[in-house]
Design a protein around this motif. Sequence first.
Motif, PDB file in Angstrom:
ATOM      1  N   GLU A  33       1.599   2.910   7.618  1.00 31.03           N
ATOM      2  CA  GLU A  33       2.736   2.853   8.299  1.00 31.03           C
ATOM      3  C   GLU A  33       2.294   2.274   9.604  1.00 31.03           C
ATOM      4  O   GLU A  33       3.189   1.333  10.436  1.00 31.03           O
ATOM      5  N   HIS A  34       1.031   1.616   9.929  1.00 25.39           N
ATOM      6  CA  HIS A  34       0.513   0.476  10.780  1.00 25.39           C
ATOM      7  C   HIS A  34       0.244  -0.662  10.650  1.00 25.39           C
ATOM      8  O   HIS A  34      -0.133  -1.741  11.050  1.00 25.39           O
ATOM      9  N   GLU A  35      -0.443  -0.752   9.409  1.00 26.20           N
ATOM     10  CA  GLU A  35      -0.915  -1.977   8.779  1.00 26.20           C
ATOM     11  C   GLU A  35      -1.730  -1.456   7.786  1.00 26.20           C
ATOM     12  O   GLU A  35      -1.258  -0.413   7.366  1.00 26.20           O
ATOM     13  N   ASN A  36      -1.843  -3.085   6.433  1.00 28.90           N
ATOM     14  CA  ASN A  36      -2.128  -3.455   5.537  1.00 28.90           C
ATOM     15  C   ASN A  36      -1.095  -2.504   4.649  1.00 28.90           C
ATOM     16  O   ASN A  36       0.269  -2.351   4.885  1.00 28.90           O
ATOM     17  N   GLU A  37      -1.409  -3.348   3.011  1.00 29.82           N
ATOM     18  CA  GLU A  37      -0.297  -2.302   1.895  1.00 29.82           C
ATOM     19  C   GLU A  37      -1.760  -1.644   1.015  1.00 29.82           C
ATOM     20  O   GLU A  37      -2.605  -2.363   0.852  1.00 29.82           O
ATOM     21  N   PRO A  38      -0.871  -1.140  -0.032  1.00 29.02           N
ATOM     22  CA  PRO A  38      -1.823  -0.857  -0.727  1.00 29.02           C
ATOM     23  C   PRO A  38      -2.631  -1.186  -1.675  1.00 29.02           C
ATOM     24  O   PRO A  38      -1.474  -3.140  -1.921  1.00 29.02           O
TER      25      PRO A  38
END
Length: 173
Positions: A33-38
């Motif tokens: 929701e706030h940062e990064n990615e899987p």
Amino acid sequence: MRTIAAGNVVLEPQVAAHAEEMFVVLGDPALYEHENEPPPSVEWLRERFTRLESRESADGTQIWLNWVLRLPTVGLIGYVQATVFMTGRAAIAYVLASKYWGRDMAREACQAMLAELAEHYRVVTVYAIFKRRNVRSARLLERLGFAPASAKSIGADLEPDESLMLRHVSVPE
């Protein structure tokens, strides 16, 4: 590194064999929701975990401590991690599957990690950097005794949308 019991959760030293189960945990869209990615694939995650098994940076100036969080009746539900610097400081991070938010498991796991950092790694100052809009993370850190701090206090550069919280821990005699 050792396995640590923390209330309902067990912290296990992270190894490459955890990649497949953690890939499922890290596939939870709410985590981003706030940062990064899987992670892009199980293979990518396995390679990353393999690199982290060294438990230290190539130049030997950092200790990398990564634990997966196991709920005995369920399986893996997240992780906690710390980068320990030779200055007696550590940067921490944590991720818990959204299904387990609000159940006090993140606090239990982080408290156990903080105790481990103080007792076995002689850490005296711990900090976390997170996105300002991540209110859940700020509340967790507050409950753990962290307070807002300036980036200058640790010599870090923050992005405009980031906050830093810091806590001093007592090293046992």
